[in-house]
Design an enzyme around this catalytic site. Structure first.
Site, PDB file in Angstrom:
ATOM      1  N   CYS A  17       0.840  -1.185   0.000  1.00 41.23           N
ATOM      2  CA  CYS A  17       0.000   0.000   0.000  1.00 41.23           C
ATOM      3  C   CYS A  17       0.888   1.253   0.000  1.00 41.23           C
ATOM      4  O   CYS A  17       1.899   1.297   0.673  1.00 41.23           O
ATOM      5  CB  CYS A  17      -0.929   0.014   1.174  1.00 41.23           C
ATOM      6  SG  CYS A  17      -2.018  -1.413   1.270  1.00 41.23           S
ATOM      7  N   ARG A  44       4.199  -0.407  -4.482  1.00 41.84           N
ATOM      8  CA  ARG A  44       3.735  -0.895  -3.182  1.00 41.84           C
ATOM      9  C   ARG A  44       2.436  -1.687  -3.280  1.00 41.84           C
ATOM     10  O   ARG A  44       1.953  -2.204  -2.279  1.00 41.84           O
ATOM     11  CB  ARG A  44       3.532   0.287  -2.233  1.00 41.84           C
ATOM     12  CG  ARG A  44       4.820   0.940  -1.846  1.00 41.84           C
ATOM     13  CD  ARG A  44       4.603   2.164  -1.024  1.00 41.84           C
ATOM     14  NE  ARG A  44       5.802   2.432  -0.291  1.00 41.84           N
ATOM     15  CZ  ARG A  44       6.050   1.988   0.925  1.00 41.84           C
ATOM     16  NH1 ARG A  44       5.161   1.303   1.577  1.00 41.84           N
ATOM     17  NH2 ARG A  44       7.200   2.257   1.489  1.00 41.84           N
ATOM     18  N   TRP A  87      -2.544  -2.927  -1.634  1.00 43.65           N
ATOM     19  CA  TRP A  87      -2.201  -4.338  -1.771  1.00 43.65           C
ATOM     20  C   TRP A  87      -3.005  -5.038  -0.692  1.00 43.65           C
ATOM     21  O   TRP A  87      -2.753  -4.860   0.491  1.00 43.65           O
ATOM     22  CB  TRP A  87      -0.694  -4.541  -1.559  1.00 43.65           C
ATOM     23  CG  TRP A  87      -0.237  -5.924  -1.855  1.00 43.65           C
ATOM     24  CD1 TRP A  87      -0.020  -6.476  -3.088  1.00 43.65           C
ATOM     25  CD2 TRP A  87       0.086  -6.940  -0.906  1.00 43.65           C
ATOM     26  NE1 TRP A  87       0.399  -7.769  -2.956  1.00 43.65           N
ATOM     27  CE2 TRP A  87       0.474  -8.077  -1.632  1.00 43.65           C
ATOM     28  CE3 TRP A  87       0.079  -7.016   0.484  1.00 43.65           C
ATOM     29  CZ2 TRP A  87       0.856  -9.269  -1.022  1.00 43.65           C
ATOM     30  CZ3 TRP A  87       0.454  -8.188   1.098  1.00 43.65           C
ATOM     31  CH2 TRP A  87       0.843  -9.303   0.352  1.00 43.65           C
ATOM     32  N   ASN A 113      -1.823   2.154   5.631  1.00 42.93           N
ATOM     33  CA  ASN A 113      -0.956   1.060   5.183  1.00 42.93           C
ATOM     34  C   ASN A 113      -0.593   0.261   6.418  1.00 42.93           C
ATOM     35  O   ASN A 113      -0.105   0.829   7.396  1.00 42.93           O
ATOM     36  CB  ASN A 113       0.310   1.637   4.523  1.00 42.93           C
ATOM     37  CG  ASN A 113       1.337   0.563   4.223  1.00 42.93           C
ATOM     38  OD1 ASN A 113       0.997  -0.596   4.034  1.00 42.93           O
ATOM     39  ND2 ASN A 113       2.600   0.963   4.188  1.00 42.93           N
ATOM     40  N   GLY A 114      -0.825  -1.059   6.389  1.00 41.60           N
ATOM     41  CA  GLY A 114      -0.507  -1.893   7.551  1.00 41.60           C
ATOM     42  C   GLY A 114      -1.640  -2.844   7.849  1.00 41.60           C
ATOM     43  O   GLY A 114      -2.522  -3.054   7.020  1.00 41.60           O
ATOM     44  N   GLU A 475      16.619 -18.776  -7.332  1.00 40.59           N
ATOM     45  CA  GLU A 475      16.238 -17.470  -7.862  1.00 40.59           C
ATOM     46  C   GLU A 475      15.554 -17.612  -9.234  1.00 40.59           C
ATOM     47  O   GLU A 475      14.531 -16.991  -9.504  1.00 40.59           O
ATOM     48  CB  GLU A 475      17.480 -16.568  -7.943  1.00 40.59           C
ATOM     49  CG  GLU A 475      17.308 -15.273  -8.691  1.00 40.59           C
ATOM     50  CD  GLU A 475      16.149 -14.414  -8.190  1.00 40.59           C
ATOM     51  OE1 GLU A 475      15.698 -14.606  -7.057  1.00 40.59           O
ATOM     52  OE2 GLU A 475      15.676 -13.572  -8.978  1.00 40.59           O
ATOM     53  N   LYS A 479      11.601 -16.612 -10.245  1.00 34.34           N
ATOM     54  CA  LYS A 479      11.179 -15.759 -11.360  1.00 34.34           C
ATOM     55  C   LYS A 479      10.212 -16.507 -12.280  1.00 34.34           C
ATOM     56  O   LYS A 479       9.267 -15.918 -12.787  1.00 34.34           O
ATOM     57  CB  LYS A 479      12.393 -15.293 -12.180  1.00 34.34           C
ATOM     58  CG  LYS A 479      13.211 -14.227 -11.486  1.00 34.34           C
ATOM     59  CD  LYS A 479      12.461 -12.921 -11.346  1.00 34.34           C
ATOM     60  CE  LYS A 479      13.259 -11.883 -10.608  1.00 34.34           C
ATOM     61  NZ  LYS A 479      13.466 -12.126  -9.176  1.00 34.34           N
ATOM     62  N   GLU A 482       6.924 -16.205 -10.384  1.00 33.91           N
ATOM     63  CA  GLU A 482       6.262 -14.909 -10.234  1.00 33.91           C
ATOM     64  C   GLU A 482       5.961 -14.197 -11.550  1.00 33.91           C
ATOM     65  O   GLU A 482       4.975 -13.487 -11.641  1.00 33.91           O
ATOM     66  CB  GLU A 482       7.003 -14.001  -9.253  1.00 33.91           C
ATOM     67  CG  GLU A 482       8.382 -13.576  -9.647  1.00 33.91           C
ATOM     68  CD  GLU A 482       9.025 -12.663  -8.603  1.00 33.91           C
ATOM     69  OE1 GLU A 482       8.348 -12.187  -7.699  1.00 33.91           O
ATOM     70  OE2 GLU A 482      10.245 -12.431  -8.717  1.00 33.91           O
ATOM     71  N   HIS A 498      16.976 -37.761  -3.456  1.00 35.70           N
ATOM     72  CA  HIS A 498      16.414 -38.129  -2.151  1.00 35.70           C
ATOM     73  C   HIS A 498      14.910 -37.931  -2.107  1.00 35.70           C
ATOM     74  O   HIS A 498      14.323 -37.867  -1.029  1.00 35.70           O
ATOM     75  CB  HIS A 498      17.107 -37.326  -1.038  1.00 35.70           C
ATOM     76  CG  HIS A 498      18.575 -37.638  -0.925  1.00 35.70           C
ATOM     77  ND1 HIS A 498      19.047 -38.833  -0.435  1.00 35.70           N
ATOM     78  CD2 HIS A 498      19.678 -36.929  -1.273  1.00 35.70           C
ATOM     79  CE1 HIS A 498      20.367 -38.836  -0.476  1.00 35.70           C
ATOM     80  NE2 HIS A 498      20.777 -37.683  -0.990  1.00 35.70           N
ATOM     81  N   LYS A 588       5.984  -4.892  -5.034  1.00 35.78           N
ATOM     82  CA  LYS A 588       7.448  -4.847  -5.059  1.00 35.78           C
ATOM     83  C   LYS A 588       8.027  -4.813  -3.658  1.00 35.78           C
ATOM     84  O   LYS A 588       9.068  -5.393  -3.381  1.00 35.78           O
ATOM     85  CB  LYS A 588       7.928  -3.634  -5.855  1.00 35.78           C
ATOM     86  CG  LYS A 588       9.419  -3.587  -5.945  1.00 35.78           C
ATOM     87  CD  LYS A 588       9.878  -3.097  -7.265  1.00 35.78           C
ATOM     88  CE  LYS A 588      11.344  -3.336  -7.454  1.00 35.78           C
ATOM     89  NZ  LYS A 588      11.648  -4.711  -7.828  1.00 35.78           N
TER      90      LYS A 588
HETATM   91  O1  M6R Z   1      12.788  -5.211  -1.033  1.00 36.36           O
HETATM   92  P1  M6R Z   1      13.295  -6.538  -0.632  1.00 36.36           P
HETATM   93  O2  M6R Z   1      14.551  -6.923  -1.280  1.00 36.36           O
HETATM   94  O3  M6R Z   1      13.363  -6.715   0.892  1.00 36.36           O
HETATM   95  O4  M6R Z   1      12.163  -7.556  -1.149  1.00 36.36           O
HETATM   96  C1  M6R Z   1      12.203  -8.909  -0.775  1.00 36.36           C
HETATM   97  C2  M6R Z   1      11.200  -9.725  -1.597  1.00 36.36           C
HETATM   98  O5  M6R Z   1       9.887  -9.329  -1.326  1.00 36.36           O
HETATM   99  C3  M6R Z   1      11.453  -9.570  -3.112  1.00 36.36           C
HETATM  100  O6  M6R Z   1      12.753  -9.949  -3.414  1.00 36.36           O
HETATM  101  C4  M6R Z   1      10.474 -10.439  -3.915  1.00 36.36           C
HETATM  102  O7  M6R Z   1      10.798 -11.796  -3.733  1.00 36.36           O
HETATM  103  C5  M6R Z   1      10.506  -9.998  -5.382  1.00 36.36           C
HETATM  104  N1  M6R Z   1       9.209 -10.161  -5.920  1.00 36.36           N
HETATM  105  C6  M6R Z   1      11.466 -10.775  -6.193  1.00 36.36           C
HETATM  106  O8  M6R Z   1      11.417 -10.609  -7.550  1.00 36.36           O
END
Ligand code: M6R
Length: 593
Positions: A17, A44, A87, A113-114, A475, A479, A482, A498, A588
């Site tokens: 948010c 946000r 959000w 926000n919160g 990683e 990706k 997401e 395993h 983000k």
């Molecule tokens: O701002 P931050 O690096 O603390 O964010 C951490 C995660 O929320 C962030 O890396 C998230 O996994 C992204 N969507 C990755 O692409």
């Protein structure tokens, strides 16, 4: 804090948010001024958005801020207004649940926000007093609580009562209809004030007003403010307090897509410059701080890297590298930290967060402060909450990242961690990284597109790594989930046999991250899946699938293999017509627990 910031200065930037409020001596436009600032906070969250002016005009819409702009046919000129991009936490993504929220008589409009954890209890007490609730949100409790208290108390006293009664996290801004004053309070969620001539902003972060002022005051927990166009007064729980603005040093860079279809691709392609900029600063302006941080590490008993999501993958690599150098080093996902960790004054905690605003990280930092560890922030945003809680910091200088998926910030976080390892023991060469990235991107475009075509309809993809390439496998898998919405697992190559190997059948794609340092184990894992009919693709030297320069060291390899994985996720998503820069359900910066 004398560091510089890279911020946007261009209108094309789109607005978790996020809150922006303005009170001004002169009339301003809701669309051009208020929502322009809100667009800059769209990272946000973008489930829904809304605004309200002190005259009682308001608008809300499901979807992002462009949608709100489109559906708001009339612009409003006003002197005081609030806005919000959401959000969703409590309550579905509906117009009704979008902010601002207001009481039944529309006397108070409020954005938040919160999360208010005890909102059901507070709600029951208000319902007993006759308040009727029309949304599923926890926020409606705040507006009705304040409305009720302001029948007999001043706004500051009503906020103080709320802070005593509420459990949870909140940054809140509200006004009373017809008044030019804004009221704000904060606990845990970020909030700051931007002071300009004849105009004051209250926002979730400084980017909301970076185009207009560099004079900022950050709210600390349990602080409140009464804000008017001419000035502001801060209050703590026990009374008024004096706070002065600090001056931020902005360095503006345009944030536009240029010829790229998406910010994600643009951000991947600008990595040579982003790494170059960081390497230069690590040798110059940040060299002294890096030396101090290395001394802290040398003098400590144990090291924790604390992070979430993509930043956790960089943190994991940090723990591998420092363990290799003989330090006790662990990487822990922030939301799981409490059960794992011995923290004392001889502990160094690296808080790795590109945004510096991730609530899971901030919560741990608040909790462990009482044990006096040394906290080092690794952030892209100086002045962010994580940075302000730290004893020292490294700024990764990636420039603003608009796409929700972290790409260039991941690479620059890795480079910063590699530089730390290099300063601790002069054994790594980093200078070639920018040109190697450039070469790998330009030589592999058609390879990545070809593989994306083969994988675009797959339901599961396995990515295998070993040693430093294990976090990279995770990683790449993140990706693929997401951005491309493909179920993917990033695994330790050695663990496959395993259990997970039961899922391998003919045609299942397996991507192997093969480097000289892990070749034996990777080769045997890939042979095992190949024997069961998997379609194996390799990112490494001598691979038929991708071209990598010869002789890459582990650090260089980790970076370019990630980039190929990120590009693969990008092209799969593109072929499937997905909303790459704003994937569903994500934000983000995750500023809630
Ligand atoms: O701002 P931050 O690096 O603390 O964010 C951490 C995660 O929320 C962030 O890396 C998230 O996994 C992204 N969507 C990755 O692409």
């Amino acid at each position: 804090m004398g560091s510089r910031l890279l911020v946007e200065s261009h209108k094309e930037v789109e607005i978790v948010c996020g809150i922006v409020a303005i009170t001004s001596e002169k009339l301003f436009s809701v669309k051009k001024d208020l929502l322009f600032g809100l667009k800059k906070l769209e990272y946000r969250g973008y489930d829904s958005a809304g605004f309200a002016t002190t005259e009682g005009n308001y608008g809300k819409e499901v979807g992002d801020i462009d949608n709100l702009l489109r559906s708001t046919q009339k612009d409003f000129l006003t002197k005081t207004a609030i806005s919000h991009t959401r959000w969703a936490t409590h309550g579905g993504v509906t117009k009704q649940n979008a902010h601002p929220h207001f009481d039944a008589k529309k006397e108070v409009f409020l954005v938040h926000n919160g999360i208010i954890e005890n909102f059901l209890e507070l709600k029951a007490a208000l319902e007993a007093k006759g308040y009727i609730f029309r949304t599923e949100t926890d926020t409606e409790v705040i507006v009705n609580f304040l409305h009720d208290r302001m029948k007999t108390s001043k706004p500051i006293d009503a906020m103080r009562d709320f802070m005593k009664a509420a459990k949870g996290t909140y940054a809140v801004v509200f006004f009373k209809t017809g008044s030019d004053k804004l009221y704000a309070m904060k606990k845990d969620s970020p909030l700051c004030l931007g002071v300009s001539k004849g105009r004051v902003f209250v926002a979730s972060d400084i980017y909301a007003f970076s185009h207009e002022t560099d004079r900022v005051i950050f709210f600390e927990d349990y602080e409140m403010a009464e804000v008017s166009p001419q000035g502001f007064q801060f209050f703590g729980m026990s009374g008024p307090m004096k706070k002065e603005p600090v001056q931020i040093q902005w360095e503006r860079e345009p944030v536009i897509k240029k010829h790229f279809d998406h910010f994600m691709l643009k951000e991947i392609c600008e990595q040579p410059a982003a790494v170059e900029r960081l390497l230069h600063s690590l040798k110059t302006t940040q060299a002294k701080r890096m030396g101090e941080i290395a001394d802290m590490v040398r003098g400590c008993k144990r090291i924790f890297f604390l992070a979430c999501g993509t930043s956790y993958h960089a943190a994991l690599i940090g723990s591998y590298l420092l363990s290799r150098l003989g330090f006790e080093a662990h990487a822990v996902i922030a939301s799981e930290f409490e059960d794992f960790s011995i923290i004392d004054k001889d502990t160094v905690v690296f808080a790795v967060s590109q945004s510096g605003e991730t609530m899971d990280v901030i919560t741990v930092l608040k909790d462990i402060k009482r044990f006096n560890p040394k906290i080092i922030a690794i952030v892209n945003y100086p002045y962010s909450s994580v940075h302000r809680m730290a004893d020292n910091y490294i700024e990764i200088m990636a420039g603003q990242e608009i796409c929700v998926a972290a790409t260039k910030t991941f690479t620059n976080t890795l480079v910063a961690i590699y530089e730390l390892a290099r300063v601790l023991r002069n054994h790594i060469v980093l200078d070639r990284i920018p040109s190697i990235i450039e070469e790998v991107i330009s030589e592999n475009e058609s390879n990545v597109k070809r593989l994306a075509k083969k994988l675009k309809d797959k339901h599961d993809i396995f990515v295998l790594g070993h040693r430093v390439s294990y976090p990279i496998a995770r990683e790449i898998a993140l990706k693929l989930k997401e951005i491309s919405y493909v179920h993917a697992e990033g695994m330790m190559a050695g663990e496959l046999k395993h259990g997970t190997i039961a899922l391998i059948e003919p045609g299942v794609p397996v991507i192997g991250l093969v480097h000289e340092s892990n070749r034996d184990r990777m080769d045997s894992a890939l042979r095992e899946v190949q024997a069961r009919g998997a379609d194996v693709y390799k990112i490494g030297n001598h691979s038929k699938d991708f071209m990598l320069p010869d002789g890459l060291n582990e650090e260089e390899y980790s970076i370019v293999s990630t980039i190929i994985g990120h590009l693969l996720a990008y092209h799969i998503a593109k072929l499937n017509g997905l909303p790459i820069d704003k994937p569903r359900n994500l934000a983000k910066s995750v500023t809630v627990k």
